[in-house]
Scaffold this active site. Sequence first.
Site, short mmCIF file in Angstrom:
data_model
loop_
_atom_site.label_atom_id
_atom_site.label_comp_id
_atom_site.label_asym_id
_atom_site.label_seq_id
_atom_site.Cartn_x
_atom_site.Cartn_y
_atom_site.Cartn_z
N CYS A 145 45.84 57.24 69.25
CA CYS A 145 45.23 56.05 67.99
C CYS A 145 45.99 54.37 68.94
CB CYS A 145 44.98 56.56 67.16
SG CYS A 145 44.04 54.52 66.39
N CYS A 181 45.97 51.93 66.07
CA CYS A 181 47.75 52.47 65.20
C CYS A 181 48.88 51.95 65.40
CB CYS A 181 46.91 54.06 64.66
SG CYS A 181 45.78 54.87 64.36
N ASP A 182 48.70 52.99 66.51
CA ASP A 182 50.78 52.88 66.78
C ASP A 182 50.60 51.62 67.70
OD1 ASP A 182 50.82 55.29 65.31
OD2 ASP A 182 50.19 56.70 66.39
#
Length: 320
Positions: free
Chosen positions: A144, A147-148
């Site tokens: 992701c 997200c990261d």
Amino acid sequence: MPETRNVVIIGSGPAGLTAAIYTSRATLDPLVLEGEPSSTSDQPGGQLMLTTDVENFPGFPEGVMGPELMMNFRAQATRFGAEVQTVKVSKVDLSERPFKIWVGDNEAEPTHLAKTVIVSTGAQSVMLDLPRETELIGHGLSTCATCDGFFFRDQEIAVVGGGDSAIEEATFLTRFASMVHVLVRRDELRASKIMQERAFANPKITFHWNTVVTEYQGDAKLSGIATKSTVDDSVGELAVTGLFIAIGHTPNTGLYVDQLDMHDNGYLKTEPGRTATNIPGVFAAGDVQDSYYRQAITAAGSGCQAAIEAERWLEDQESH
Ligand code: NDP
């Protein structure tokens, strides 16, 4: 016959547990069938159980670990009386009410009966299935970018895949990374032309055609990858600190085939802007019905919607 529950929630990621918080506070005594850890990518709590730091979930200014966040969701649901069972659903029959749910194999009688069912079984990222994949998730390996990506500021990283997801993630990651290597197993992309052109024009993206990943390198954290050519088997290495796997997602919808309407990509169909499925009394929330946002917060939001829709549907049934 087992007693008929007001609400049975199948799945225990952010969607299912948010639905459990709301339905338990509405005194509907929900039962959550949270799944069983049958494989590393299939365990109670959903995809956040496979991540480390979560920095984009509102309410946690310092960030929170994915598993800790899910334990908090669960504790909040049980505090209000939700019953959580660590079992895997093997079969459902949604053809008549009460709905029937089986746990375990070869049982003639259903294990649970339900007036409403909230389906929140999520989706899984398709993985490369290379050794040490699970232990490196959250330690350089990610599924992701939203997200990261932030964790890879000024670093050299790679993305695997050639579809819209991979190209979108690679383009997004150039905001943070010093260079994004895109590894494509064929000599062309599957992604839409407009996204391809944008990526080709981006000086921070380097394409590696006909290339697959064969090994993750590094001990506690990813420090590089070994690659192989799909044309002549020649091998190579890339010293990257991050690798984003973007080769597709599979919604966990096997239980509902021929019962709930699905899109061509296998995700459950719900009424626009709602969680109602084609079967009255059955609601779907979270990634199992969302191939677009796929975020913990959007899953939690739709779990709340499903709970409120189930509650109103029950009220409506009882007043007739
Ligand atoms: P896709 O199935 O479209 O693409 C998967 C990509 O991964 C393909 O390039 C495929 O290669 C490659 N791949 C599959 N398995 C492997 C493997 N084992 N090793 C290396 N490469 C592999 O999935 P996406 O997630 O990209 O997209 C899913 C859907 O969502 C699509 O319909 C897409 O259009 C849509 N989407 C749209 C977006 C947008 O419009 N903004 C953003 C993201 C997704 P090959 O081509 O050789 O099969």
